[in-house]
Design an enzyme around this catalytic site. Structure first.
Site, mmCIF file in Angstrom:
data_model
loop_
_atom_site.group_PDB
_atom_site.id
_atom_site.type_symbol
_atom_site.label_atom_id
_atom_site.label_comp_id
_atom_site.label_asym_id
_atom_site.label_seq_id
_atom_site.Cartn_x
_atom_site.Cartn_y
_atom_site.Cartn_z
ATOM 1 N N LEU A 180 10.518 -1.672 1.908
ATOM 2 C CA LEU A 180 9.880 -2.888 1.408
ATOM 3 C C LEU A 180 8.564 -2.597 0.703
ATOM 4 C CD1 LEU A 180 10.424 -5.247 4.489
ATOM 5 C CD2 LEU A 180 11.734 -5.203 2.352
ATOM 6 N N GLY A 181 8.014 -1.422 0.921
ATOM 7 C CA GLY A 181 6.743 -1.056 0.310
ATOM 8 C C GLY A 181 6.171 0.164 1.006
ATOM 9 N N GLY A 208 2.521 3.010 1.239
ATOM 10 C CA GLY A 208 1.168 3.401 0.889
ATOM 11 C C GLY A 208 0.951 4.849 1.252
ATOM 12 N N ALA A 215 1.700 4.991 5.339
ATOM 13 C CA ALA A 215 2.888 4.445 6.009
ATOM 14 C C ALA A 215 3.856 3.851 5.003
ATOM 15 C CB ALA A 215 2.473 3.381 7.030
ATOM 16 N N VAL A 225 6.855 0.691 4.906
ATOM 17 C CA VAL A 225 7.401 -0.473 5.602
ATOM 18 C C VAL A 225 8.863 -0.633 5.213
ATOM 19 C CG1 VAL A 225 7.215 -2.964 5.991
ATOM 20 C CG2 VAL A 225 5.149 -1.596 5.644
ATOM 21 N N LYS A 256 7.043 -0.681 10.283
ATOM 22 C CA LYS A 256 6.040 0.125 9.588
ATOM 23 C C LYS A 256 6.049 1.516 10.195
ATOM 24 C CE LYS A 256 1.190 0.216 8.219
ATOM 25 N NZ LYS A 256 -0.112 -0.507 8.261
ATOM 26 N N ASP A 307 -9.181 -5.036 8.145
ATOM 27 C CA ASP A 307 -8.613 -4.582 6.871
ATOM 28 C C ASP A 307 -7.970 -5.744 6.134
ATOM 29 O OD1 ASP A 307 -8.133 -2.695 4.895
ATOM 30 O OD2 ASP A 307 -6.176 -2.142 5.707
#
Length: 335
Positions: A45-46, A48, A51, A53, A68, A160
């Site tokens: 799903l995405g 960085g 991590a 997800v 995650k 954050d």
């Protein structure tokens, strides 16, 4: 100046990560095992630097969840703290918070499981529409502040907060997610431990940038930054060098840009600017205080519904009468 920059760099590097971000090719190449614990990973799903997800299936409850997954090589101490705080956040229950179901480590792979919320992030909405109408932006911010207030009441600071950590579900409701670096509220700093700078440059508060103990006002500051960006359509504290953004928030006041839409009046500007105050004593002290000020702007007293308390209605009428030249004597008599 050079000494300050080196100090900031060393603090951030020593606390937010113990290794440099993975290069893009490494990020793309990394794939966790097809299953983590009982969860079967379906699609990314995405991702960085720290991590990825994944959309996953939980066969025990027959539902889709988001998982995650920390990348390999994470600092063991950071992993322990991440899992500890994830378990603390899992006790938060609020309609504006994406709940954490569980956190664990399997075969050296650490992961966090939370509710899967179909829909995009606030960051995606801001990229697509650039500027949001004032009422829409304030309503989204109110929902975020509701969730933050619940977290703060439970003793948890997000630390954050940023548009990519705000999900907007199918009903248009804003929901705060990713408490991965959340911390317990604290009034003191342990002098025996190195101070930690935690957060995202551009949204980090001045006191967080100085490595001070976590307080609710850190999240208030980040929320004010997001609201300012929703209204202006531009980043408030962006710099290609993230260290300069961290330094700027320590040394300079962040100001709302000029040329905001006409639906952003002076009253709303004042509420937001107070949320951006560098001095904690000048900023809204709590998420609830910021929420109430925005709610008052969105629903002024003269638009109150019949459910408003009689005392508030009478006070409003008296205020109106005192400003009408025909009524001063009557207002005194009613008073």
């Amino acid at each position: 100046d050079q000494r300050l920059m080196m100090s900031l760099r060393s603090k951030v590097q020593a606390t937010t990560t113990t290794r440099p971000p993975m290069p893009p090719e490494s990020q793309d190449a990394y794939t966790p095992p097809p299953e983590l614990g009982r969860f079967r990973l379906l699609k990314s799903l995405g991702q960085g630097a720290q991590a990825v997800v994944w959309l996953a299936h939980d066969p025990r409850l027959d539902r889709e969840v988001a998982v995650k997954v920390l990348r390999p090589g994470a600092d063991p101490l950071a992993v322990d703290e991440w899992l500890h705080e994830a378990r603390a956040v899992s006790r938060l229950t609020h309609p504006n918070i994406v709940p954490v179901f569980e956190a664990d480590t399997q075969g050296g792979q650490s992961y966090m499981v939370f509710e899967y919320v179909p829909g995009g992030t606030l960051a995606e909405r801001m990229r697509a529409r650039r500027q949001l109408p004032a009422r829409e932006a304030v309503e989204l911010c109110l929902a975020v502040l509701d969730g933050l207030h619940a977290a703060h009441q439970a003793g948890v600071v997000h630390r954050d907060l940023k548009p990519s950590n705000i999900l907007i579900d199918a009903k248009g409701r804003a929901r705060v997610m990713d408490f991965g670096i959340a911390a317990r509220l604290s009034k003191t700093v342990d002098a025996s431990r190195p101070q930690r700078i935690v957060g995202t440059p551009g949204y980090i508060s001045p006191e967080a940038a100085r490595g001070e103990a976590p307080v609710a006002a850190m999240d208030v500051f980040a929320c004010a930054v997001m609201l300012a960006e929703m209204l202006s359509g531009q980043r408030l504290n962006h710099d290609p060098d993230p260290w300069r953004a961290v330094r700027r928030v320590i040394e300079q006041d962040l100001l709302l840009p000029s040329g905001l839409p006409t639906d952003v009046d002076d009253a709303l500007r004042a509420v937001i600017q107070r949320g951006l105050a560098r001095d904690l004593a000048q900023r809204w002290p709590t998420a609830k205080a910021f929420h109430d000020a925005l709610a008052e702007w969105l629903h002024p007293a003269h638009q109150a519904t019949p459910e408003v308390a009689d005392g508030a209605t009478l006070e409003f009428l008296l205020r109106r009468m005192r400003h009408k030249t025909d009524f001063p004597a009557m207002s005194d008599a009613v008073g």
